[in-house]
Design a protein around this motif. Structure first.
Motif, PDB file in Angstrom:
ATOM      1  N   GLY A   1       0.712  -1.010   0.189  1.00 54.70           N
ATOM      2  CA  GLY A   1      -0.001   0.069  -0.071  1.00 54.70           C
ATOM      3  C   GLY A   1       1.034   1.314   0.029  1.00 54.70           C
ATOM      4  N   ARG A   2       1.983   1.217   0.462  1.00 54.39           N
ATOM      5  CA  ARG A   2       2.936   2.426   0.599  1.00 54.39           C
ATOM      6  C   ARG A   2       3.534   2.714  -0.708  1.00 54.39           C
ATOM      7  NH1 ARG A   2       4.713  -0.145   5.620  1.00 54.39           N
ATOM      8  NH2 ARG A   2       3.691   1.191   7.398  1.00 54.39           N
ATOM      9  N   ARG A   3       3.415   1.490  -1.555  1.00 53.12           N
ATOM     10  CA  ARG A   3       3.947   1.856  -2.946  1.00 53.12           C
ATOM     11  C   ARG A   3       3.004   1.946  -4.227  1.00 53.12           C
ATOM     12  NH1 ARG A   3       7.202  -1.560   0.087  1.00 53.12           N
ATOM     13  NH2 ARG A   3       9.074  -1.537  -0.106  1.00 53.12           N
ATOM     14  N   ARG A   4       1.859   1.519  -3.458  1.00 50.49           N
ATOM     15  CA  ARG A   4       0.658   1.464  -4.739  1.00 50.49           C
ATOM     16  C   ARG A   4      -0.633   1.326  -3.991  1.00 50.49           C
ATOM     17  NH1 ARG A   4       0.930  -0.472 -10.247  1.00 50.49           N
ATOM     18  NH2 ARG A   4      -1.328  -0.957 -11.023  1.00 50.49           N
ATOM     19  N   SER A   5      -1.525   2.306  -4.397  1.00 48.33           N
ATOM     20  CA  SER A   5      -2.909   2.136  -3.860  1.00 48.33           C
ATOM     21  C   SER A   5      -3.438   0.812  -3.850  1.00 48.33           C
ATOM     22  CB  SER A   5      -3.686   3.291  -4.505  1.00 48.33           C
ATOM     23  OG  SER A   5      -4.842   3.115  -3.765  1.00 48.33           O
TER      24      SER A   5
ATOM     25  N   GLN B   1     -10.031  -3.487 -16.538  1.00 50.00           N
ATOM     26  CA  GLN B   1      -8.671  -2.966 -16.844  1.00 50.00           C
ATOM     27  C   GLN B   1      -7.841  -2.783 -15.529  1.00 50.00           C
ATOM     28  OE1 GLN B   1     -10.321   0.898 -18.263  1.00 50.00           O
ATOM     29  NE2 GLN B   1     -10.343   0.017 -20.408  1.00 50.00           N
ATOM     30  N   GLY B   2      -8.353  -2.378 -14.407  1.00 48.82           N
ATOM     31  CA  GLY B   2      -7.675  -2.156 -13.313  1.00 48.82           C
ATOM     32  C   GLY B   2      -6.992  -3.530 -12.724  1.00 48.82           C
ATOM     33  N   MET B   3      -7.721  -4.785 -12.634  1.00 56.42           N
ATOM     34  CA  MET B   3      -7.328  -6.025 -12.421  1.00 56.42           C
ATOM     35  C   MET B   3      -6.157  -6.437 -13.408  1.00 56.42           C
ATOM     36  SD  MET B   3     -10.247  -8.368 -10.684  1.00 56.42           S
ATOM     37  CE  MET B   3     -11.666  -7.852 -11.873  1.00 56.42           C
ATOM     38  N   GLY B   4      -6.402  -6.056 -14.690  1.00 57.21           N
ATOM     39  CA  GLY B   4      -5.501  -6.540 -15.769  1.00 57.21           C
ATOM     40  C   GLY B   4      -3.939  -5.758 -15.311  1.00 57.21           C
ATOM     41  N   GLN B   5      -4.172  -4.430 -15.072  1.00 56.21           N
ATOM     42  CA  GLN B   5      -2.701  -3.623 -14.687  1.00 56.21           C
ATOM     43  C   GLN B   5      -2.271  -4.443 -13.408  1.00 56.21           C
ATOM     44  OE1 GLN B   5      -4.431   0.287 -13.949  1.00 56.21           O
ATOM     45  NE2 GLN B   5      -4.401   0.732 -16.045  1.00 56.21           N
TER      46      GLN B   5
ATOM     47  N   ILE C   1       1.674  -7.161 -13.421  1.00 59.13           N
ATOM     48  CA  ILE C   1       2.802  -7.126 -12.573  1.00 59.13           C
ATOM     49  C   ILE C   1       3.548  -8.574 -12.357  1.00 59.13           C
ATOM     50  CG2 ILE C   1       4.027  -6.301 -10.496  1.00 59.13           C
ATOM     51  CD1 ILE C   1       1.864  -4.153 -10.523  1.00 59.13           C
ATOM     52  N   LEU C   2       2.595  -9.489 -12.476  1.00 59.89           N
ATOM     53  CA  LEU C   2       2.894 -11.005 -12.072  1.00 59.89           C
ATOM     54  C   LEU C   2       3.425 -11.719 -13.318  1.00 59.89           C
ATOM     55  CD1 LEU C   2       0.440 -11.929  -9.256  1.00 59.89           C
ATOM     56  CD2 LEU C   2       2.975 -10.986  -9.018  1.00 59.89           C
ATOM     57  N   ASP C   3       4.177 -12.550 -13.275  1.00 59.42           N
ATOM     58  CA  ASP C   3       4.312 -13.567 -14.352  1.00 59.42           C
ATOM     59  C   ASP C   3       3.320 -14.670 -14.366  1.00 59.42           C
ATOM     60  OD1 ASP C   3       5.255 -15.557 -12.833  1.00 59.42           O
ATOM     61  OD2 ASP C   3       7.368 -14.865 -13.012  1.00 59.42           O
TER      62      ASP C   3
END
Length: 166
Positions: A27-31, A124-128, A132-134
């Protein structure tokens, strides 16, 4: 046996702390807001209204009680959520023909269009987030979530470890 249960509770407690720390660090790095939270403000909906639209769009008509349960609010609170969505033309209430006390909520065509818009934003939000994960990490995440669902389903009918040891 009692010692094993106590050890298991300590392990879970430690893991809760670890999960909390990891989520705080994330959360400190990304909402960590719901992928559609910003959409709430753009469309001038409250989070419970958005989630009501999403549940009704996904599962069709729901009773007021079921909708309240899914939103995690009281039936009194869900009445206000439904009142506004109905007033704005997104849903309508229907009384059951067999039991007039039962009120179901159903999306109107405007509500269905809003649901589809919300679903696109959420996708779209979940896709973003998932991008990040492989692939192997996404599969591991899905495997863990599926296991969690299976265990929640089975624990709803099975006695807890504490109940089994009594």
């Amino acid at each position: 046996m009692s010692r094993n249960i106590h050890k298991e509770e300590e392990d879970v407690s430690s893991d809760v702390h670890k999960l909390q720390q990891l989520l705080l660090a994330l959360g400190r790095r990304r909402s960590l807001r719901d992928p559609i939270a910003s959409t709430c403000e753009q469309l001038q909906f409250t989070p419970p209204q958005v989630h009501a639209l999403l549940w009704l769009g996904q599962d069709g008509a729901l009773t007021m009680g079921e909708l309240a349960r899914r939103l995690g609010v009281t039936e009194k609170t869900v009445t206000g959520v439904v009142d506004r969505l109905e007033r704005e033309g997104h849903l309508l209430r229907e009384r059951s023909a067999s039991d007039r006390r039962v009120v179901r909520c159903r999306l109107t065509p405007d509500g269905q269009a809003t649901f589809q818009k919300l679903e696109r934003f959420m996708f779209q939000g979940m896709g973003q987030l998932l991008s990040i994960l492989d692939t192997s990490d996404r599969k591991a995440l899905f495997r863990i979530l599926e296991k969690l669902l299976r265990r929640i389903d089975s624990s709803a009918t099975a006695p807890s470890p504490r109940e089994r040891s009594a």
